[in-house]
Design a protein around this motif. Sequence first.
Motif, PDB file in Angstrom:
ATOM      1  N   UNK A  47     -16.499  14.354 -24.460  1.00 40.89           N
ATOM      2  CA  UNK A  47     -17.890  13.878 -24.203  1.00 40.89           C
ATOM      3  C   UNK A  47     -17.905  12.349 -24.018  1.00 40.89           C
ATOM      4  N   UNK A  99     -20.807  14.260 -20.621  1.00 43.54           N
ATOM      5  CA  UNK A  99     -21.480  13.929 -21.666  1.00 43.54           C
ATOM      6  C   UNK A  99     -22.691  14.822 -21.766  1.00 43.54           C
ATOM      7  N   UNK A 123     -22.699  17.930 -21.342  1.00 39.99           N
ATOM      8  CA  UNK A 123     -22.101  19.453 -21.396  1.00 39.99           C
ATOM      9  C   UNK A 123     -21.725  19.679 -23.056  1.00 39.99           C
ATOM     10  N   UNK A 156     -20.675  20.118 -26.947  1.00 35.34           N
ATOM     11  CA  UNK A 156     -20.178  19.158 -27.736  1.00 35.34           C
ATOM     12  C   UNK A 156     -19.492  19.624 -28.928  1.00 35.34           C
ATOM     13  N   UNK A 157     -19.541  21.206 -28.969  1.00 34.00           N
ATOM     14  CA  UNK A 157     -18.836  21.910 -30.043  1.00 34.00           C
ATOM     15  C   UNK A 157     -17.582  21.646 -30.362  1.00 34.00           C
ATOM     16  N   UNK A 165     -16.043  18.643 -29.942  1.00 34.02           N
ATOM     17  CA  UNK A 165     -15.517  17.275 -30.272  1.00 34.02           C
ATOM     18  C   UNK A 165     -15.051  17.390 -31.604  1.00 34.02           C
ATOM     19  N   UNK A 221     -17.553  16.708 -34.403  1.00 30.71           N
ATOM     20  CA  UNK A 221     -18.105  17.990 -34.851  1.00 30.71           C
ATOM     21  C   UNK A 221     -17.368  19.005 -35.524  1.00 30.71           C
ATOM     22  N   UNK A 280     -17.126  17.986 -38.967  1.00 30.96           N
ATOM     23  CA  UNK A 280     -18.442  18.360 -39.804  1.00 30.96           C
ATOM     24  C   UNK A 280     -18.668  19.748 -40.120  1.00 30.96           C
TER      25      UNK A 280
END
Lengths: 185, 220
Positions: A144, A151, A153, A155-156, A158, A161, A164
Amino acid sequence: MTIRFIQRKETCDEIHDFTLPENSNKCCCLLSGGLDSAVGAMWTLNQGFDPIFVSHSSSPALSDIQTCVAKGIAQVSGREFRHIIFPTGRSKKRRGSYRLGAPPASPLVQHLRSFFFLILATAIAFETECRRVYIFENGPLALNPLASEAHTNIRTVHPLFLQEFRSTTGAAQISTARLKRAVKH
Amino acid sequence: MKLFLRYWFFYLAITNLRAKRSSREADYGFSYHFSGNGELVSLESQISFRDDISEQCHRIANLFVPYLLKSMKKSSPSHAAKKLAEGLLNTLGFEPPQSPVEQEAARPCLNVVVGSRPRRTLEIDYDLSDNLIRILPYGQNRNVSFNLALLESFVGHEFHTLVKDLLEIGFIVYMADLYIERQPNLARRIDVLIPVRHLKAWQQVEPQLDVLSLSWVGMM
């Protein structure tokens, strides 16, 4: 975004140490129906994994595409595998006090669908004793970069992420499904 | 800072362009690349168009930076927010969302509730949105399709209740993302109340879900 939890009155299973077998070639693989996940699905088969392909469908048309892609993968690879399509959305029932209409039009849509998609795969992985979850995504999209269309689209995938997500599910004690991010250019 | 703002405004502009569509069924993910009559816009034209937008964003960033610098010199957050609001109004022409300071002063808000708990019961602890969305995944009055039994039949056994909680949280977050509208500046707030079986386990991760994960993924 804030999420608040309240107690649901229902019998709970005991939380225990969820240990999954170490030496297993089983894996759970997201299959959206797009190019990246189809290529990734072939990769898992070529690597000798025994994959379970998980699709989330928000419309019947998408389910058809996902079914076709899975059939194509089976045909090309000559391998058998398990595939589940999980359809969700608003209910088509015409009665009820809290009927939902069509969602409002929005310039940014369904970013959190990918979060649910990841959870779906994690849940299946957990319940089928897979240690690995594969999410295949185009490299630039996965990172992203700012000021690119990527950017906007999903983000899961990344790394931050995913780190986290593992920490969050770990804290909630669903930690044993190991997440892998496979970046394909 | 100017460069960052230029890119940020550019991203907002592109996002809005991509969202333009004539019907709900249109594939808005790609509509930016096509003209009104559905023909593919040439790559050269797309690049030239993007350059034009980028140039305009550069000019807007130049106009906005003085407001940003002045806001950073303000001693109180409310004065800083006021200065930023003035800048947004003068450069982009829209009002910013309510400031966090004002939001925190109020009681916890809710705009998405799972289940049919009566409004008057909820109002004891929360400020409810006028456009409250109810999501009922189970029961006769269910208003969404969420067939957990399908997954359970696939794996051949009933799911652990903690995993059921996880799936429901993911699904509710997705539905909230669909149904809570954004403001013209793309901002929005989603405040969800979800009943879970393992309350203690999920309360431990509330802050992580809120700040670090979902607000970023959902582009709040």
